[in-house]
Design an enzyme around this catalytic site. Structure first.
Site, PDB file in Angstrom:
ATOM      1  CB  SER A  41      -0.926  -0.007   1.218  1.00  0.00           C
ATOM      2  OG  SER A  41      -0.180  -0.188   2.415  1.00  0.00           O
ATOM      3  CG  HIS A  78     -42.179  22.362 -11.041  1.00  0.00           C
ATOM      4  ND1 HIS A  78     -42.402  21.041 -10.735  1.00  0.00           N
ATOM      5  CD2 HIS A  78     -42.922  23.080 -10.156  1.00  0.00           C
ATOM      6  CE1 HIS A  78     -43.261  20.959  -9.718  1.00  0.00           C
ATOM      7  NE2 HIS A  78     -43.578  22.188  -9.351  1.00  0.00           N
ATOM      8  CB  SER A  99     -14.920  25.518 -28.303  1.00  0.00           C
ATOM      9  OG  SER A  99     -14.900  24.725 -29.468  1.00  0.00           O
ATOM     10  CE  LYS A 123     -19.950  26.271 -26.419  1.00  0.00           C
ATOM     11  NZ  LYS A 123     -19.878  24.869 -26.811  1.00  0.00           N
ATOM     12  CD  GLU A 128     -19.505  22.124 -18.717  1.00  0.00           C
ATOM     13  OE1 GLU A 128     -19.653  21.121 -19.427  1.00  0.00           O
ATOM     14  OE2 GLU A 128     -19.077  23.207 -19.143  1.00  0.00           O
ATOM     15  CD  GLN A 162      -3.017  -2.400   2.134  1.00  0.00           C
ATOM     16  OE1 GLN A 162      -2.275  -2.633   3.072  1.00  0.00           O
ATOM     17  NE2 GLN A 162      -2.837  -2.926   0.941  1.00  0.00           N
ATOM     18  CE  LYS A 174      -4.010   2.555   4.571  1.00  0.00           C
ATOM     19  NZ  LYS A 174      -5.115   1.886   5.196  1.00  0.00           N
TER      20      LYS A 174
HETATM   21  N1  ARG Z   1      -1.083  -1.337   5.200  1.00  0.00           N
HETATM   22  C1  ARG Z   1      -1.992  -1.876   6.150  1.00  0.00           C
HETATM   23  C2  ARG Z   1      -3.347  -1.155   6.052  1.00  0.00           C
HETATM   24  O1  ARG Z   1      -3.372  -0.141   5.492  1.00  0.00           O
HETATM   25  C3  ARG Z   1      -1.461  -1.713   7.540  1.00  0.00           C
HETATM   26  C4  ARG Z   1      -2.009  -2.665   8.533  1.00  0.00           C
HETATM   27  C5  ARG Z   1      -1.537  -4.035   8.235  1.00  0.00           C
HETATM   28  N2  ARG Z   1      -1.969  -4.955   9.230  1.00  0.00           N
HETATM   29  C6  ARG Z   1      -1.928  -6.290   9.060  1.00  0.00           C
HETATM   30  N3  ARG Z   1      -2.380  -7.026  10.032  1.00  0.00           N
HETATM   31  N4  ARG Z   1      -1.483  -6.812   7.964  1.00  0.00           N
HETATM   32  O2  ARG Z   1      -4.357  -1.643   6.501  1.00  0.00           O
END
Ligand code: ARG
Length: 455
Positions: A22, A155, A276, A282, A289, A321, A324
């Protein structure tokens, strides 16, 4: 080998490593990860779990990593599993054994839950200040247009005359509620999961209240399973952002309409419009938008979070995970939109005369004509019918209520006299709607005051 590779006989498959990693999206939390670790190490030393020398080495090492990242001397390793592993490995590379002691009485599960909360706390503050800035732009514009008559719509049909200030302030109040929702999300976000461990706390004599206060939280999360598996705060914040985007997209839609030749109520500043590639005439409201379009992706982020969390057993699961990218996207998107939307609105030129001309068409003073009769004793339903007939007569003869002669009025009802013309004057219609919250000047001032005080 990975840091957790003790029980493994083989190197993890490269595809699994890439799939699992990640760092490409959680590296943005590096600062919060480091601040969390500094608080953790500080507490560990205070509780005699690590030595002062180890604490000093850890804190200095982490500060060094922080400044090296910030100055571009240290680049994230794309093969690292996540930001937590990256920072810890780098620390150990720099300070040796002390670095390996940092993770005592902690798990990545409470660490990541902490980092997201720390990160989002800063983001909420920024979204709040951008939202307030937009509300200020709206209030200043409204202040300048308390007497600008425009048609109010239902309306998307012209309905009754209002002022441009009244229309703008409706958005002011929507955004003010967004501010309240963001503040509310912040309140529940601001509790510290550090020390919940993997799920079941720890046997070390840690002091969770101390780390919570070092990191300026309102207190620690009180259940360790909840601390590591709760992502309500992401869902709640995303939902507040989605509602705010809904407001921005409604406003954008109106701006787009107002910029069309069909309306021509507004002209965007050249710096906030685009041309445009083929049609030289334009001038397109691309910003509005895009804000309208980006609302969809934030709704998608909210659905991602809700669906990802649905049915997850306690406590941590790797599914989480996925939180995020969704919440980061929502936060990035609303900030981007607010930053561009506010100056676009603030620099737009209001074409008052066109607003007035549109208000003068479409019989938007018909209610006032009926009210005129009612105030002279005609029952409202009869007054409504007489006015309806007058409107039909006008349409048939190409007239408006303003251009009908008194004789024509009196053919429908002898209650009409000369004062009808004042009663249906658009300014009278808008400015005498002095019921609480109406478009009369006194009410506009009240609304402006209410919003400004709330800010
Ligand atoms: N990169 C992981 C996440 O964002 C961190 C936590 C990982 N925990 C685990 N038990 N593998 O969730």
């Amino acid at each position: 080998m990975a840091m957790w590779a003790g029980r493994f006989q083989k190197e993890v498959d490269e595809k699994v490593n890439d799939f699992n990693s990640s760092i490409s999206f959680d590296s943005r939390m590096y600062r919060h990860d480091i601040l969390g670790s500094i608080a953790h190490a500080t507490m560990l030393e205070e509780q005699n779990i690590i030595s002062p020398a180890d604490r000093d080495a850890i804190v200095d090492g982490l500060n060094g990593i922080l400044s090296d990242i910030e100055e571009g001397h240290l680049l994230f390793d794309p093969t690292a599993e996540d930001i937590h592993m990256f920072v810890e490995a780098e620390l150990t590379r720099r300070i040796g054994d002390a670095g390996k002691r940092l993770h005592t009485a902690r798990s990545r599960n409470d660490q990541v839950a902490l980092d997201i909360r720390l990160y989002l706390r800063d983001e909420v503050k920024e979204i709040l200040s951008l939202t307030k800035e937009l509300i200020r732009v709206i209030c200043d514009m409204a202040q300048a247009h308390t007497e600008t008559i425009m048609p109010g719509y239902t309306h998307l049909q012209r309905a009754q005359p209002i002022t441009f200030a009244q229309h703008l302030l409706a958005y002011g109040f929507m955004l003010l509620r967004d501010v309240e929702r963001l503040n509310d999300a912040y309140k529940r976000l601001n509790f510290c999961p550090l020390g919940c461990g993997a799920l079941a706390g720890t046997t070390y004599p840690i002091n969770r209240k101390r780390t919570a206060s070092l990191l300026l939280f309102d207190g620690p999360v009180l259940n360790s399973l909840d601390g590591v598996s709760d992502r309500d705060f992401c869902v709640e914040l995303c939902s507040a952002i989605a509602i705010e985007m809904m407001h921005l997209s409604r406003f954008s839609e109106e701006i787009i309409l107002w910029c069309s030749w069909e309306f021509k109520f507004l002209e965007l500043d050249d710096a906030f419009a685009t041309g445009s590639s083929i049609m030289p005439q334009k001038k397109n409201p691309d910003v509005a938008e895009l804000v309208r379009g980006k609302t969809g992706r934030v709704y998608g982020d909210l659905m991602t979070l809700l669906s990802m969390m649905k049915s997850l057993p306690l406590a941590y699961n790797k599914d989480m995970q996925e939180d995020k990218e969704a919440i980061f996207d929502a936060v990035d998107t609303v900030k981007l939109c607010l930053k561009t939307f506010a100056p676009m609105l603030g620099t737009a030129k209001v074409l008052k005369d066109n607003m007035y001309a549109a208000a003068a068409k479409g019989f938007i003073n018909a209610t006032d004509c009926a009210d005129y009769l009612t105030k002279k004793g005609v029952p409202f339903r009869d007054a409504y019918k007489i006015t309806g007939e007058l409107v039909a007569y006008c349409i048939e003869h190409g007239k408006t209520l303003e251009t009908l002669s008194l004789e024509e009025y009196r053919e429908k009802s002898d209650v009409f006299s000369e004062d009808i013309y004042n009663a249906i004057d658009l300014k009278t219609c808008a400015f005498t709607r002095n019921s609480l919250g109406g478009p009369a000047k006194e009410q506009t001032e009240m609304q402006l005051k209410a919003i400004r005080e709330a800010l």
